[in-house]
Design a protein around this motif. Structure first.
Motif, short mmCIF file in Angstrom:
data_model
loop_
_atom_site.label_atom_id
_atom_site.label_comp_id
_atom_site.label_asym_id
_atom_site.label_seq_id
_atom_site.Cartn_x
_atom_site.Cartn_y
_atom_site.Cartn_z
N TYR A 26 1.02 -1.43 0.32
CA TYR A 26 0.18 -0.10 0.14
C TYR A 26 0.72 0.97 -0.08
N LEU B 284 1.18 -11.34 11.07
CA LEU B 284 -0.21 -10.70 10.36
C LEU B 284 0.29 -10.97 8.92
N ARG C 38 -7.82 -9.23 7.30
CA ARG C 38 -9.22 -9.26 7.45
C ARG C 38 -10.01 -8.30 7.08
N SER D 194 -5.45 -3.59 2.44
CA SER D 194 -3.14 -2.97 2.41
C SER D 194 -2.88 -4.14 2.40
N GLY E 137 -10.26 2.83 9.09
CA GLY E 137 -8.70 1.93 9.97
C GLY E 137 -8.25 2.08 9.72
N ARG F 178 -12.81 3.92 13.76
CA ARG F 178 -13.21 3.53 14.80
C ARG F 178 -12.38 4.02 16.27
N VAL G 179 -16.41 6.73 13.26
CA VAL G 179 -18.01 5.48 13.15
C VAL G 179 -18.04 4.60 14.64
N ALA H 10 -8.22 -0.48 5.70
CA ALA H 10 -6.87 -1.04 6.25
C ALA H 10 -7.14 -1.33 7.72
N THR H 11 -8.06 -2.94 7.50
CA THR H 11 -8.95 -3.29 8.05
C THR H 11 -7.30 -4.34 9.37
N ASN I 143 -10.01 -7.53 17.24
CA ASN I 143 -10.43 -6.93 16.43
C ASN I 143 -10.81 -7.84 15.31
O1 N01 Z 1 -3.77 -3.23 11.37
P1 N01 Z 1 -4.70 -2.91 12.99
P2 N01 Z 1 -2.74 -2.65 10.53
N1 N01 Z 1 -15.33 -0.56 12.07
O2 N01 Z 1 -5.73 -4.41 13.36
C1 N01 Z 1 -10.63 -0.72 12.48
C2 N01 Z 1 1.70 -4.23 11.74
N2 N01 Z 1 2.82 -3.71 11.28
O3 N01 Z 1 -3.10 -3.24 9.46
O4 N01 Z 1 -9.04 -0.55 17.06
C3 N01 Z 1 -14.53 -0.30 11.57
O5 N01 Z 1 -3.43 -1.85 13.64
C4 N01 Z 1 -9.40 -1.16 13.68
O6 N01 Z 1 -10.42 -0.99 14.76
P3 N01 Z 1 -10.15 -0.78 16.25
C5 N01 Z 1 2.19 -3.58 13.18
O7 N01 Z 1 2.44 -4.85 13.70
C6 N01 Z 1 3.31 -1.90 10.97
O8 N01 Z 1 -2.87 -0.98 10.85
O9 N01 Z 1 -9.79 -2.37 16.49
N3 N01 Z 1 -12.74 -0.17 12.11
C7 N01 Z 1 -8.09 -0.35 13.48
O10 N01 Z 1 -8.07 0.45 13.77
C8 N01 Z 1 0.42 -3.61 12.93
O11 N01 Z 1 -0.02 -2.95 14.45
C9 N01 Z 1 4.08 -1.93 10.12
O12 N01 Z 1 -11.19 -0.31 16.69
C10 N01 Z 1 -12.24 -1.09 11.75
C11 N01 Z 1 -7.84 -0.69 11.72
O13 N01 Z 1 -8.88 -1.37 11.58
C12 N01 Z 1 0.45 -4.28 12.62
O14 N01 Z 1 0.47 -5.01 11.38
C13 N01 Z 1 2.58 -1.36 8.86
C14 N01 Z 1 -13.12 -2.69 11.88
C15 N01 Z 1 -7.06 -2.40 12.20
O15 N01 Z 1 -5.77 -1.37 12.80
C16 N01 Z 1 -1.76 -4.52 12.35
O16 N01 Z 1 -1.50 -3.17 11.29
C17 N01 Z 1 1.29 -2.33 8.93
C18 N01 Z 1 -14.47 -2.39 11.18
N4 N01 Z 1 -15.53 -3.29 11.53
C19 N01 Z 1 1.53 -2.47 9.78
N5 N01 Z 1 -12.44 -3.78 11.97
C20 N01 Z 1 5.29 -1.30 10.21
O17 N01 Z 1 6.14 -1.40 10.45
C21 N01 Z 1 -11.21 -3.27 12.16
N6 N01 Z 1 -11.10 -1.53 11.69
C22 N01 Z 1 4.43 0.81 10.01
#
Ligand code: N01
Length: 549
Positions: free
Chosen positions: A58, A151, A155, A172, A191, A215, A358, A386-387, A506
Motif C-alpha cells: 500500500y 500478521l 481481514r 492493505s 481503519g 473507530r 464510526v 486498513a482493517t 479485532n
Molecule cells: O491493522 P490494525 P494494521 N469498523 O489491526 C479498524 C504491523 N504493521 O494493518 O482499533 C471500523 O492495527 C481498527 O479499529 P479498532 C503492526 O504490528 C506494521 O494497521 O479495532 N474499523 C483499526 O483502526 C500493526 O500493529 C507496520 O477499533 C475497523 C484498524 O481497522 C499490525 O501490522 C505497518 C473495523 C486495524 O488496525 C496491524 O496493523 C503496518 C470495523 N469493523 C502494519 N475493523 C510498520 O512497521 C477493524 N477496524 C510501520
C-alpha cells in the motif's frame, strides 16, 4: 491418514524439513537448517518471496524499525555491504533486500512459490508429518517449521453489502502489484492502525476527497524519516556486531536506547515534558516508550506520556472537534501498537480530508455508492480496508493441523493459543512455530526474534540427531506453565487495558487471550538458552524406529 488420498499425479516429496512460508523467517530457516545438512523446502503461497513485504504494497508502506536494525545479523558481510538509503526502509527497498539475501545465499532453489499448504498431519507411528497443498501435492517430512507469519491473514470486516459496491476496493495486505492511482477519486479508508496511518497522508495527496472512517483513535509519533546520514551509517556499521549483541540484552531487541532509570512520577513536570519533547523530536517509538521505567506498567505514569501526545495532536490539528476525535483516550499509549507517521495529523488540516467517527455512528453497510452509517451515506469511488489481520493465530488456523492420535490444533487452541516458549505445541511433535503466540516476536525487532527462534530450532534438531533421537514435543504441564507465565507477565503491565489484536479484539468471536510474550526479548532468550543448555527440560525427547526415507 497420510497415505489415504495421495494423488498418483503427485508422488509424495520426501524431505527432512518442510517450512511453511517464504518470508524473512522461512528464508532464514532454509539457510540455517540447510547448514545442518538437512534437505529442506519452503512452501510459499505468494508468487514471490518476502511474506509481509511481498503483500503489503500500500502507499507509504514502510517499516517503523530503523533499517540498520531491521535486517539480518547472521552475516556480517551482508550487514556491512547492504546500503539502506533511508532511516526507515520502504516496502520496495525491504523487498529488494530480501531478494538480494535469497540470491546471495542461494535460497531460491528451496522455495516453492504459488503453493498454499492446506493441511499438516502427524503420523505417530511413522513419526512423520504429511503436508498437503491446495493443489494436491503431498510432502512427507520429519520436521515442520511454521513460518507463516503473524500478521499475514488479512481481514475484511463482514460488512453487509460489500458485493454491491460499484467502485473498487482494496485491503492493505493484499495490495495490487501494479499499484493504485487515486488521483481525482473519492476515497474512503477504513481503519487507523499502523497501515492506515501510513497510507492516509499519501492517499490524501492524490485523492479528490478522502474520508477516513475511524473507530478507535491511535497514538502516533513522528517517524522523522530522512535519507541515511553517512556518518550515522558509518558509526553503526563499525559497531555492528557489538550493537547486535547489545540488542539481545534489551526488551525490544534494539540497541542504542539508554535504559531508563526513573519512574515518570519521580521527576518534576517540566523535566518530564522536556524529556518527552526531546524523544518526540528524535522520532521513533522505542525511544519514547523507554523514556521512563514504568510507562507500560503504571497507569499514572503512562497518563503523563499519553497526555503529552494528546496535547501535540491538539496543537497540530486545527479543527478542535477533529483534534479531540484523533486524541486517543480509551487506551494508554503503547498498549496498542504505537504508530509512526509522516504528516499524519497534519493531513486532517487539508480541505479534501474528512474524519468520520464510526465509534459513535458505526458503519451499517457498504452500498452500491459507498459507505452508510446511521447518520449518512458517504459516496465513494474506492474503499481501502486498513482493517488489519487475524493476528498471531490466523495463518495456522487456516491450515488443518492434526495428528493420527486425534489431536486437532484448532481444538487445542479453541480457548486461545497454547504453546511452550511460543516455539512448540504439546501433542504436536516435531512442529516448530516461528514468532507465534507466546513468543515476544511482535513486540521486538522482528528479524532478531526470527533469527533467535530459528537458531533455537536448528540447535534442537541438531541435538536430537547428535543423540540419535528423532522426536521432540513439549510436555503439557510445561506448556501450561508457560501460558500462565505469559498471561501473568501481561497482567502485570497495562497492555491488557487495550482492545488490540494482541488480545484478538479485532476478530469477532476470537477468544480474548493475551498472545505475545511481553516479558522482553532479553528475558525470553535467556530462558530459551537455559532450556537448550539444560537438555530441554519441559520437552520429551525420544527415538522412534520409523524413519523418513
Ligand atoms: O491493522 P490494525 P494494521 N469498523 O489491526 C479498524 C504491523 N504493521 O494493518 O482499533 C471500523 O492495527 C481498527 O479499529 P479498532 C503492526 O504490528 C506494521 O494497521 O479495532 N474499523 C483499526 O483502526 C500493526 O500493529 C507496520 O477499533 C475497523 C484498524 O481497522 C499490525 O501490522 C505497518 C473495523 C486495524 O488496525 C496491524 O496493523 C503496518 C470495523 N469493523 C502494519 N475493523 C510498520 O512497521 C477493524 N477496524 C510501520
Amino acid at each position: 491418514m497420510p497415505d489415504a488420498s495421495r494423488s498418483p499425479a503427485h508422488p509424495a516429496r520426501q524431505l527432512d524439513v518442510a517450512i511453511v512460508g517464504g518470508g524473512l523467517a522461512g528464508l532464514y530457516a532454509i539457510h540455517r537448517l540447510r547448514g545442518l545438512g538437512l534437505k529442506v523446502r519452503a512452501y510459499e503461497a505468494g508468487s514471490g518471496i518476502g511474506g509481509t513485504w511481498f503483500w503489503n504494497r500500500y502507499p507509504g508502506a514502510r517499516c517503523d524499525v530503523e533499517s540498520l536494525e531491521y535486517s539480518y545479523s547472521f552475516s556480517n558481510e551482508l550487514q556491512q555491504e547492504w546500503k539502506w538509503p533511508e532511516r526507515y526502509g520502504t516496502q520496495p527497498e525491504i523487498l529488494k533486500y530480501i531478494n538480494h539475501v535469497a540470491d546471495r545465499f542461494d535460497l531460491r532453489r528451496d522455495v516453492q512459490l504459488n503453493t498454499r499448504i492446506k493441511s499438516a498431519v502427524f503420523d505417530d507411528k511413522a513419526n512423520e508429518w504429511t503436508l498437503r497443498t491446495t493443489d494436491g501435492e503431498e510432502i512427507r517430512v520429519r520436521y515442520c517449521v511454521m513460518a507463516a507469519g503473524n500478521l499475514s491473514t488479512p481481514r475484511v470486516p463482514d460488512f453487509k453489502g460489500l458485493k454491491n459496491f460499484k467502485g473498487k476496493w482494496y485491503h492493505s495486505g493484499l495490495w495490487p502489484h501494479e499499484g493504485v492511482d487515486f488521483s481525482g477519486l473519492r476515497v474512503g479508508v477504513i481503519g487507523t492502525g499502523s497501515s492506515g496511518v501510513q497510507m492516509i497522508p499519501i492517499i490524501a495527496s492524490q485523492a479528490k476527497h478522502l474520508h477516513v472512517f475511524q473507530r478507535t483513535a491511535n497514538f502516533s509519533l513522528p517517524a522523522r524519516n530522512g535519507p541515511m546520514e553517512p556518518e550515522r551509517e558509518r558509526r553503526h556499521k563499525a559497531e555492528y556486531p557489538a550493537r547486535r549483541a547489545a540488542a539481545a540484552e534489551t526488551p525490544f531487541a534494539i540497541a542504542g536506547h539508554a535504559k531508563p532509570t526513573k519512574s515518570a512520577l519521580d521527576v518534576p513536570v517540566e523535566e518530564r515534558n522536556k524529556a518527552y519533547e526531546s524523544k518526540w523530536q528524535e522520532g521513533g517509538s522505542i525511544s519514547y516508550l523507554y523514556a521512563y521505567t514504568d510507562l507500560l506498567v503504571n497507569k499514572e505514569s503512562n497518563d503523563t506520556a499519553s497526555e503529552f501526545v494528546r496535547n501535540k495532536i491538539r496543537t497540530m490539528v486545527e479543527d478542535p472537534t477533529t483534534a479531540e476525535l484523533l486524541a486517543p483516550k480509551d487506551h494508554p499509549i503503547g498498549t496498542k501498537r504505537l504508530c509512526l507517521d509522516t504528516n499524519y495529523y497534519e493531513t486532517y488540516n487539508r480541505d479534501n480530508v474528512t474524519l468520520v467517527d464510526v465509534r459513535s455512528d458505526p458503519i451499517q453497510e457498504i452500498t452500491a455508492k459507498g459507505v452508510r452509517t446511521n447518520g449518512t451515506e458517504v459516496e465513494l469511488d474506492a474503499i481501502v480496508f486498513a482493517t488489519g489481520f487475524d493476528a498471531m493465530t490466523g495463518a495456522l488456523r487456516e491450515i488443518d493441523v492434526r495428528t493420527t492420535d486425534g489431536a486437532v490444533l484448532a481444538d487445542h487452541w479453541a480457548g486461545g493459543p497454547l504453546t511452550y516458549l511460543g516455539l512448540m505445541v504439546s501433542g504436536f511433535p516435531n512442529m516448530f512455530v516461528v514468532t507465534g503466540p507466546g513468543s515476544p516476536g511482535v513486540k521486538t525487532q522482528m528479524i532478531a526474534s526470527i533469527e533467535q527462534h530459528v537458531d533455537w530450532i536448528a540447535d534442537a534438531i541438531d541435538h536430537l540427531h547428535k543423540h540419535q533421537l528423532d522426536r521432540i514435543a513439549p510436555n503439557a504441564d510445561a506448556e501450561s506453565e508457560w501460558v500462565n507465565h505469559v498471561n501473568a507477565v501481561a497482567d502485570s503491565t497495562l497492555y491488557p487495558l487495550a482492545n488490540s489484536w494482541y488480545v484478538g479484539a479485532n476478530i469477532p468471536g476470537k477468544p480474548r487471550v493475551f498472545m505475545p510474550y511481553v516479558g522482553g526479548f532479553d528475558r525470553y532468550k535467556k530462558r530459551c538458552d537455559e532450556v537448550s543448555a539444560g537438555g530441554y527440560p519441559g520437552f520429551s525427547l525420544s527415538r522412534h524406529e520409523a524413519t523418513v526415507a
